[in-house]
Design a protein around this motif. Structure first.
Motif, short mmCIF file in Angstrom:
data_model
loop_
_atom_site.label_atom_id
_atom_site.label_comp_id
_atom_site.label_asym_id
_atom_site.label_seq_id
_atom_site.Cartn_x
_atom_site.Cartn_y
_atom_site.Cartn_z
N GLY A 615 41.51 43.14 38.34
CA GLY A 615 40.75 42.08 38.99
C GLY A 615 39.55 42.64 39.73
O GLY A 615 38.46 42.05 39.72
N GLU A 616 39.70 43.79 40.37
CA GLU A 616 38.58 44.39 41.10
C GLU A 616 37.49 44.88 40.13
O GLU A 616 36.30 44.81 40.44
N VAL A 617 37.93 45.36 38.95
CA VAL A 617 36.93 45.73 37.93
C VAL A 617 36.15 44.49 37.49
O VAL A 617 34.91 44.50 37.40
N ALA A 618 36.88 43.41 37.20
CA ALA A 618 36.22 42.17 36.79
C ALA A 618 35.29 41.66 37.89
O ALA A 618 34.18 41.17 37.62
N GLN A 619 35.69 41.77 39.15
CA GLN A 619 34.84 41.33 40.27
C GLN A 619 33.56 42.15 40.30
O GLN A 619 32.46 41.60 40.49
N GLN A 620 33.68 43.48 40.09
CA GLN A 620 32.49 44.33 40.12
C GLN A 620 31.55 44.00 38.96
O GLN A 620 30.33 44.15 39.06
N GLN A 621 32.13 43.51 37.86
CA GLN A 621 31.31 43.12 36.71
C GLN A 621 30.88 41.65 36.78
O GLN A 621 30.39 41.11 35.80
N ARG A 622 31.12 41.02 37.94
CA ARG A 622 30.73 39.63 38.20
C ARG A 622 31.41 38.65 37.23
O ARG A 622 30.81 37.69 36.76
N GLN A 623 32.67 38.94 36.93
CA GLN A 623 33.47 38.04 36.09
C GLN A 623 34.54 37.41 36.98
O GLN A 623 35.71 37.75 36.95
N ASP A 652 51.83 45.80 50.65
CA ASP A 652 50.44 46.27 50.59
C ASP A 652 49.68 45.63 49.43
O ASP A 652 48.62 45.01 49.65
N PRO A 653 50.17 45.72 48.17
CA PRO A 653 49.40 45.09 47.09
C PRO A 653 49.34 43.57 47.23
O PRO A 653 48.34 42.95 46.87
N LEU A 654 50.40 42.95 47.79
CA LEU A 654 50.38 41.50 47.94
C LEU A 654 49.32 41.07 48.95
O LEU A 654 48.58 40.08 48.72
N VAL A 655 49.20 41.77 50.06
CA VAL A 655 48.15 41.45 51.05
C VAL A 655 46.77 41.59 50.41
O VAL A 655 45.89 40.75 50.61
N ARG A 656 46.57 42.63 49.61
CA ARG A 656 45.26 42.84 48.97
C ARG A 656 44.95 41.68 48.02
O ARG A 656 43.82 41.17 47.99
N VAL A 657 45.95 41.29 47.23
CA VAL A 657 45.74 40.18 46.29
C VAL A 657 45.40 38.90 47.04
O VAL A 657 44.46 38.16 46.67
N LEU A 658 46.15 38.61 48.10
CA LEU A 658 45.91 37.37 48.85
C LEU A 658 44.54 37.37 49.50
O LEU A 658 43.86 36.33 49.54
N HIS A 659 44.11 38.50 50.03
CA HIS A 659 42.75 38.57 50.60
C HIS A 659 41.69 38.36 49.52
O HIS A 659 40.69 37.68 49.74
N HIS A 660 41.91 38.96 48.35
CA HIS A 660 40.94 38.76 47.26
C HIS A 660 40.86 37.28 46.89
O HIS A 660 39.77 36.78 46.55
N LEU A 661 41.99 36.60 46.95
CA LEU A 661 42.02 35.17 46.60
C LEU A 661 41.63 34.27 47.77
O LEU A 661 41.62 33.05 47.64
N GLY A 662 41.33 34.89 48.92
CA GLY A 662 40.93 34.11 50.09
C GLY A 662 42.07 33.41 50.77
O GLY A 662 41.87 32.47 51.56
N GLU A 663 43.31 33.85 50.54
CA GLU A 663 44.49 33.21 51.11
C GLU A 663 44.87 33.90 52.42
O GLU A 663 45.90 34.56 52.54
N ASP A 664 44.03 33.73 53.47
CA ASP A 664 44.26 34.42 54.74
C ASP A 664 45.57 34.00 55.39
O ASP A 664 46.31 34.84 55.93
#
Length: 694
Positions: A615-623, A652-664
């Motif tokens: 997902g972070e790769v896709a984000q960096q590629q603006r996808q 740890d990975p769950l918090v990162r995923v939720l922050h990426h999805l904006g689920e504060d």
């Protein structure tokens, strides 16, 4: 001076089967009648050889091991050493030979060679303990009196007679000649008895008697043949790689045993069958054939139960029954039948408690109680009941702490105690008690460091010490104690590479250097990215070779996925999304088929982390849509099968995923758990930023 024992039997634990066989033969041997009353080199020859001391079975319950053995050695007319490479490397066997020879009885040391190569220049093949070859009190070299029981030597029976001749103080030829005469008389008697039996066969009762004996004889012959097939023949078939024939032999034996009613068998037959069936079960288990293994272990259990019911006060029979209960529970655990596992592991623990109560001075039986706690802890850990697993492990640790106070120099005991500390560290980490986990892992490191210092030639201590340092590095990194983590992995790294060089064919030892390089790269990411990249590349190369050697080894696969993920992280940090994508594609090629074949927590965690990075790769590629889809899949994977709460290792990975999805809001309780545990992420959590589809 009169002695209590004809001989002291010294052997290493690895040769216990040989020692038991030899003791039975010596204690039941009848001297040929024509030799009884004559003079041998050591006195008048009697009809029986007398009493023998086997140090593992006949120690008094004094707790003073040294004085007990020395007393038995002084009270023995001779010393019999079961010689093999294991005996040659056993410090206890060597010490017993030294103590016996200190009394000036060099000529009364009798060697019984069962393995290895006498006189070999290769230390791994030498079979004589160093003390057996040491010069005598007069400074002249000593040539051990040896009977060679190996097939390429004298053979078992001839070696036994040579040993008896040495004990009696007569020539081997004289004894062999008398034995031959006795056999001739025996066969003459058998022939006469057979003729009488044929005459008696005219009577119906005699006919029935002969028929019954014939059936028993045939059964005995069948079981002797099976004993050979399951023993010597199996070993040879394994050596030449004919596992197909070995499986056929085991199948025939299992089928034959299943036709017999344990109630109709003698104790000896039941014991032999239970032992054979247990061996068959272990072979089947090693092949991954759980159903066949379970069948064999259940048959062994039926026979052990019958034996125990015949003599409920016999501790050895209860011990054998407990082993059968353990194996049935273990196979059920491997099959995922956790309810059945609990039933059998509790039966095993109950049997262990009864066994320990039978003889409080039998240390081997006391240890069975510790193993009972351990087995239930393993089951609780498998079911995610970490607090229950910790309680069982703490009960086990209390026993080891007490035993170590009584036996502070017992390295094997210290090793088992250190492993128990590691288990407690793991259970603490799973519950988010990171400070406790670090303390337990530090105890494991200290215990194994002492073992390695006191027995530097023991590779097992080295291997476990390296693993302990890696576990300590992990929890120190989670607590943000990065300098301490770097120091721990710096200690482990040269040890790991030295062990790998010691045996390049040992694939497990090749993995440890790669794990050390992975941690060095992880800890260098923020301070020295180029160095981290070089270290990660080296780790990946080592793990790739190890994976080729053992493609089904899940530990190797998991660490190779980690290495690919780390390379992807480093590439992303440099803005190289294309390289990161290639590393992640390689990781997915490894982990996807493994996840489809069977789920477990380690695979779940690293598959989710791989999706997170994709997902972070896709984000960096603006996808953005692709990124959101991958993070959503990772979130589902991390939240699945968590009815009693998300496991700490997933936070740890769950918090990162939720922050990426904006689920504060959803991320907040998970971050609070991490904060409460003292967890400090090595890479900061991303800011909340809802991804919009593009």
């Amino acid at each position: 001076m009169p002695t209590r024992f004809r001989a002291f039997l010294s052997y290493s634990h690895a040769d216990a089967e040989w020692a038991r066989w030899l003791l039975r033969r010596l204690e039941t041997y009848r001297v040929p009648s024509r030799l009884v009353g004559t003079q041998g080199a050591h006195g008048q020859i009697t009809a029986r050889l007398g009493t023998f001391f086997r140090d593992r079975d006949e120690l008094p319950s004094s707790g003073d091991l040294g004085s007990s053995i020395r007393g038995a050695l002084d009270d023995s007319a001779a010393l019999i050493v079961v010689c093999s490479p294991s005996a040659a490397q056993s410090r206890w066997v060597n010490a017993e030979v030294e103590a016996f020879r200190a009394g000036g009885r060099d000529d009364r040391v009798l060697c019984f060679v069962v393995a290895g190569e006498p006189g070999s220049a290769d230390p791994a093949q030498q079979c004589f303990p160093p003390a057996a070859l040491a010069p005598g009190s007069d400074g002249r070299p000593v040539e051990p009196l040896a009977a060679d029981a190996r097939r390429e030597g004298d053979g078992r029976e001839r070696a036994f007679l040579k040993l008896v001749a040495g004990l009696l103080g007569i020539g081997y030829d004289s004894l062999a000649r008398r034995e031959a005469q006795r056999r001739q008389r025996k066969w003459s008697m058998v022939a006469a008895a057979s003729l009488a039996g044929m005459a008696m066969a005219l009577a119906l009762a005699a006919t029935a008697w002969v028929a019954r004996n014939d059936a028993q004889r045939r059964q005995a012959q069948a079981e002797d043949i099976l004993g050979f097939m399951l023993g010597d023949l199996r070993e040879k078939l394994t050596t030449v790689g004919r596992l197909d024939l070995m499986r056929s032999v085991d199948d025939k034996a299992t089928g034959y045993f299943a036709t017999l009613d344990p109630r109709d068998l003698s104790d000896r037959a039941l014991e032999e069958q239970a032992r054979s069936l247990t061996g068959i079960g272990e072979v089947r288990l090693g092949e991954g054939n759980h159903d066949a293994a379970m069948s064999a272990f259940r048959e062994a259990h039926a026979r052990s139960t019958a034996l125990y019911q015949r003599a409920p006060d016999n501790g050895q029979r209860l011990f054998d029954l407990a082993q059968a209960e353990y194996w049935i529970g273990f196979v059920a655990l491997e099959q995922g039948r956790h309810d059945d596992t609990g039933v059998w592991f509790r039966k095993y623990k109950d049997s262990a408690l009864k066994l320990a109560a039978m003889d409080p001075d039998n240390f081997d039986w006391q240890r069975e109680v510790a193993y009972g706690h351990h087995n239930l802890a393993v089951l609780d850990e498998r079911l995610g009941r970490f607090a229950d697993a910790e309680r069982e492990m703490r009960a086990k640790r209390e026993l080891y702490r007490k035993w170590l106070r009584q036996r502070p120099r017992d390295l094997k005991l210290r090793y088992e105690d250190a492993n128990t500390a590691a288990w407690l560290g793991l259970m603490s980490a799973r519950q988010g008690k990171l400070a406790d986990a670090e303390g337990f892992y530090a105890q494991q490191v200290a215990g194994m460091s002492r073992n390695a210092a006191e027995d530097p030639a023991n590779a097992e201590w080295k291997e476990v010490r390296i693993d302990a340092l890696i576990l300590l590095t992990d929890v120190q990194a989670q607590r943000g104690r990065l300098d301490q983590a770097r120091a721990s992995i710096a200690t482990a790294t040269p040890l790991a590479f030295a062990l790998a060089r010691q045996d390049p064919a040992n694939n497990g030892w090749q993995v440890s250097p790669a794990i050390c390089r992975w941690w060095q790269a992880q800890l260098a990411m923020t301070a020295d990215a180029p160095a981290a990249g070089t270290l990660a590349t080296e780790a990946t190369a080592i793990l790739t070779r190890a994976h080729r050697a053992e493609p089904r080894n899940e530990r190797v696969l998991s660490w190779l996925v980690r290495a690919r993920n780390l390379q992807a992280q480093l590439a992303l940090a440099q803005g190289d999304a294309a390289s990161a994508g290639r590393h992640l594609a390689a990781a997915r090629t490894l982990i996807d088929p493994a996840w489809r074949a069977g789920h477990n927590e380690a695979l779940r965690l690293w598959l989710a982390r791989t999706w997170l990075l994709e997902g972070e790769v896709a984000q960096q590629q603006r996808q953005g849509a692709d990124a959101a889809a991958r993070w959503t899949r990772a979130r589902k994977l991390l939240e699945d099968d968590a009815a009693t709460g998300v496991p700490f290792s997933r936070l740890d990975p769950l918090v990162r995923v939720l922050h990426h999805l904006g689920e504060d809001v959803e991320a907040t309780p998970h971050r609070q758990r991490l904060d409460a545990a003292g967890y400090i992420p090595m890479q900061p959590f991303p800011p909340a930023a809802r991804v919009a589809a593009q």
